[in-house]
Each structure stands twice: as C-alpha cells, then as structure tokens.
Design a protein around this motif. Structure first.
Motif, PDB file in Angstrom:
ATOM      1  N   UNK A  55       0.456  -0.544   0.227  1.00 18.54           N
ATOM      2  CA  UNK A  55       0.096  -0.063   0.524  1.00 18.54           C
ATOM      3  C   UNK A  55       1.160   1.513  -0.023  1.00 18.54           C
ATOM      4  N   UNK A  56       2.037   1.405  -0.521  1.00 19.23           N
ATOM      5  CA  UNK A  56       2.684   2.312  -0.512  1.00 19.23           C
ATOM      6  C   UNK A  56       3.349   3.047  -1.413  1.00 19.23           C
ATOM      7  N   UNK A  57       2.757   2.728  -2.612  1.00 17.52           N
ATOM      8  CA  UNK A  57       3.125   3.038  -3.915  1.00 17.52           C
ATOM      9  C   UNK A  57       2.102   4.227  -3.865  1.00 17.52           C
ATOM     10  N   UNK A  58       2.582   5.602  -4.087  1.00 19.66           N
ATOM     11  CA  UNK A  58       2.006   7.269  -4.082  1.00 19.66           C
ATOM     12  C   UNK A  58       1.982   8.081  -3.118  1.00 19.66           C
ATOM     13  N   UNK A  59       2.050   6.511  -1.731  1.00 19.34           N
ATOM     14  CA  UNK A  59       2.766   7.295  -0.459  1.00 19.34           C
ATOM     15  C   UNK A  59       3.364   8.576  -0.115  1.00 19.34           C
ATOM     16  N   UNK A  60       2.674   9.817   0.122  1.00 19.17           N
ATOM     17  CA  UNK A  60       3.583  11.812   0.427  1.00 19.17           C
ATOM     18  C   UNK A  60       3.357  11.923   1.806  1.00 19.17           C
ATOM     19  N   UNK A  61       4.455  11.962   2.794  1.00 22.38           N
ATOM     20  CA  UNK A  61       4.263  12.559   3.740  1.00 22.38           C
ATOM     21  C   UNK A  61       5.464  13.418   3.927  1.00 22.38           C
ATOM     22  N   UNK A  62       4.510  14.569   4.217  1.00 18.89           N
ATOM     23  CA  UNK A  62       5.006  16.337   3.676  1.00 18.89           C
ATOM     24  C   UNK A  62       5.747  16.316   2.635  1.00 18.89           C
ATOM     25  N   UNK A  63       7.557  16.250   3.218  1.00 20.42           N
ATOM     26  CA  UNK A  63       7.728  16.789   1.071  1.00 20.42           C
ATOM     27  C   UNK A  63       8.749  14.963   0.666  1.00 20.42           C
ATOM     28  N   UNK A  64       8.460  14.103   1.540  1.00 23.14           N
ATOM     29  CA  UNK A  64       9.328  12.793   0.811  1.00 23.14           C
ATOM     30  C   UNK A  64       7.680  11.977   0.672  1.00 23.14           C
ATOM     31  N   UNK A  65       8.243  10.659  -0.035  1.00 22.14           N
ATOM     32  CA  UNK A  65       7.384  10.254  -0.240  1.00 22.14           C
ATOM     33  C   UNK A  65       7.863   8.708  -1.614  1.00 22.14           C
ATOM     34  N   UNK A  66       7.089   8.416  -1.281  1.00 24.82           N
ATOM     35  CA  UNK A  66       7.379   7.212  -2.504  1.00 24.82           C
ATOM     36  C   UNK A  66       6.460   6.946  -4.105  1.00 24.82           C
ATOM     37  N   UNK A  67       7.311   7.129  -5.527  1.00 19.41           N
ATOM     38  CA  UNK A  67       6.945   7.078  -6.319  1.00 19.41           C
ATOM     39  C   UNK A  67       5.323   7.257  -6.710  1.00 19.41           C
ATOM     40  N   UNK A  68       4.645   8.014  -7.727  1.00 21.77           N
ATOM     41  CA  UNK A  68       3.658   7.170  -8.276  1.00 21.77           C
ATOM     42  C   UNK A  68       3.455   6.335  -9.098  1.00 21.77           C
ATOM     43  N   UNK A  69       4.609   6.047  -9.541  1.00 24.10           N
ATOM     44  CA  UNK A  69       4.712   5.076 -10.708  1.00 24.10           C
ATOM     45  C   UNK A  69       5.407   3.886 -10.566  1.00 24.10           C
ATOM     46  N   UNK A  70       6.464   4.498  -9.790  1.00 25.78           N
ATOM     47  CA  UNK A  70       7.411   3.207  -9.170  1.00 25.78           C
ATOM     48  C   UNK A  70       7.529   2.950  -7.592  1.00 25.78           C
TER      49      UNK A  70
END
Length: 337
Positions: free
Chosen positions: A281-296
């Motif tokens: 469930x982490x794809x595309x996750x964002x936490x402030x100014x960092x995150x997991x990329x939406x495509x990879x």
C-alpha cells in the motif's frame, strides 16, 4: 584542489538534500588524491568519498573531509580481433562511458545505459540491469588505500562481486578509494534483449536489425518511462534490493498471492521489491516533502525541502510494513550516511 569549509552538498547528491560537509575538496587526478590524503591539516578528520551522489542518502551533515572524486578519462590499452581493453577514470560519468562504448561498437555495457553515477561506483555496487551486471566486463579495479596512500589492483575475483555487492561495501568499506576501472569489452556483440520490455520496445521503435545503439536507445526509453529524472524530483533510483527468498517461502506467499512474480536463482527465488512495496500500500504515498513515487514503488523521492532523515524514517516504515505482511525484510540498495 582548493578546500571549501562548511560546504553545501546539495548539488552533489541526486536526492537534492541540503547536507553540508565540514571540509570539501575535489581530486582530479591520482596525484591530487594522494596529496589530499597526506595533507597534515586534515589528518585528524575522517574521510568520506563522494562520486556522483546517485546512490547515497545523506541523513545529516558530514563532519568529515569529503573528497569528491573527479578522476576522469577513457584510454584504450589493448585490443585484438574480438576484444578491447579500456582504462576508465573513477570520476567519469557512467552513462558517458556507456555512450562512448556504444559509439565505438564495443559491446557489454549497452544494457546498463542511463544508470546514474560514476564509473568508480559501478564496481562498488556491482550495478546491473536488464540481464547484465558490470562484474561481467570488469577485469581489474585500481584503488588507493586511504591509510597508507598505496595503490592496489584488485582482480575481478578479489572484488567479491555479488548482487549489488562487492568487497568495497563489506570488509573494505571506507578503506579504499577507487581511482580507475579496467574493462574488457567485446567487438562481436551478443545481444541480451530477453529481459524486461527490451524486445517490445525495439519493436515499437521499428528496429529491423539489432545494434548496440538500438538496444541502448530501448533501455533509455524504458528507464525514462519508469524512473523519475533526479533533475525534476530528487531520488536515487531503486532504494531497495530485490530480495532473494527460499523456494518454500516463495510458495508460501504464492498460495496467498498467486500473482506474485518471481525469478529463479541458484539459491531460491528473487522477488521484485517494488511489487512487495506496492502490495503493502505504499505506492504514491506522500509524507510532507518526501514520499514513494507514483509510478514506481521502488523509488523514494524528495519533492523539495525534505531531509535525509525523513527519507530514512519512511524507508524503515516501508521495511516494517513489508515484513509484517510478507515476512520479508527489505535491504536498502542506497547507502545511508
């Protein structure tokens, strides 16, 4: 070779992090490097080697002498009808070296096109992509021992290459500075197009006759479609290694998730880390100014203004989540500093 104190490393890491170095100095030759290592004013400081900064996460300022390796150059040292030997400076950009080989029709690194970083980082990480690993074309690695300033030449076997591993990341970590790499490339190409979407992309490009340039262009096209450009969004490419698990563990997971991809190895099955992260469930996750990329999902990103420590904490949350769901602990491919 002019030192800079309290220097910003923002432009020297692809995450675009605003860490600082206590002292920063560039080495453009082996002579420069030896002079830096022997300089009395820096003897008391720990040393940290920085190449292209494409596989490092700076979790804070570096209270050390940061040496930026800029030793470049490509020299053809020997050749026969089938092979060519090249000596390449560790500070040469990897993709520039690949493009040189493609232009000369020297085969063996075309599938490694567009991998960021320097030639010196290539053996350290044993970089690989689309069915090729750099260990297959490295003959020797030249390195300076930081403590003594002595040059040592490591054979391919002495480098102890493994999956994204080498002796320079294990027992010799932080003890040597790679100054040059000696490659053996082929004049008669053996194409590897069965991996990923290379064949499909070649067909889409209308390629009728294989060439190193066509394969390289296909790889570049695939990488650009899947991975974000660090100039646009701060990242270091794949953050985690693809885990290798036993066949029994793979079958256990497969009974619950029949769609799980897996690739047989000598020791078991290699599972894509990106798939595990996405399924958690982490794809595309964002936490402030960092995150997991939406495509990879394998790529952690700095949207601007994030810190290395924030990315580190996010990576640990992902590790914990994947382990809880699949009983697999992901290992970072990126070096945390």
């Amino acid at each position: 070779m002019v030192p800079v104190f309290n220097a910003s490393l923002h432009q020297y890491n692809t995450f675009g992090l605003h860490a600082k170095a206590k002292v920063f100095v560039e080495a453009r030759s082996v002579k420069d490097l030896i002079e830096i290592l022997e300089a009395k004013e820096w003897k008391s400081l720990p040393r940290f080697i920085l190449g292209g900064g494409s596989n490092v996460l700076l979790t804070g300022d570096i209270s050390a002498l940061v040496i930026h390796n800029r030793i470049d150059g490509i020299v053809e040292t020997a050749a026969d009808e089938e092979h060519v030997r090249l000596h390449v400076g560790a500070g040469e950009m990897w993709h520039d070296f690949v493009m040189y080989c493609v232009s000369k029709e020297y085969a063996g690194v075309e599938n490694l096109s567009l991998i960021p970083g320097t030639v010196g980082a290539a053996p350290m990480q044993n970089i690989g992509a689309y069915g090729m690993e750099v260990k297959n074309v490295i003959e020797t690695v030249e390195a300076i021992e930081m403590e003594t300033g002595d040059l040592r030449i490591f054979s391919n076997q002495e480098c102890q290459f493994g999956y994204r591993e080498s002796i320079f990341k294990k027992e010799l970590k932080g003890k040597y500075i790679i100054t040059g790499v000696n490659f053996v490339l082929n004049k008669i190409p053996q194409y590897h197009i069965e991996y990923g979407d290379i064949s499909k992309t070649l067909e889409e490009h209308g390629v009728k006759e294989l060439s190193l340039r066509a394969v390289s262009n296909a790889v570049i096209s695939i990488r650009r479609s899947k991975l974000p450009d660090p100039a646009q969004i701060g990242n270091a490419g794949s953050f985690f290694k693809n885990p290798e698990i036993s066949l029994g563990d793979y079958e256990r997971i497969k009974s619950k998730y029949p769609e799980i991809p897996g690739y047989p190895t000598d020791l078991g099955v290699k599972v894509p880390a990106g798939w595990l992260i996405e399924k958690s469930g982490w794809k595309g996750y964002r936490e402030g100014q960092v995150g997991v990329h939406t495509r990879q999902a394998l790529v952690l990103v700095n949207y601007g203004g994030g810190t290395g420590d924030q990315i580190r904490m996010l990576s640990q949350k992902i590790q914990d989540s994947v382990e809880s769901k699949f009983e697999i602990r992901l290992t970072p491919e990126v070096n945390l500093v």
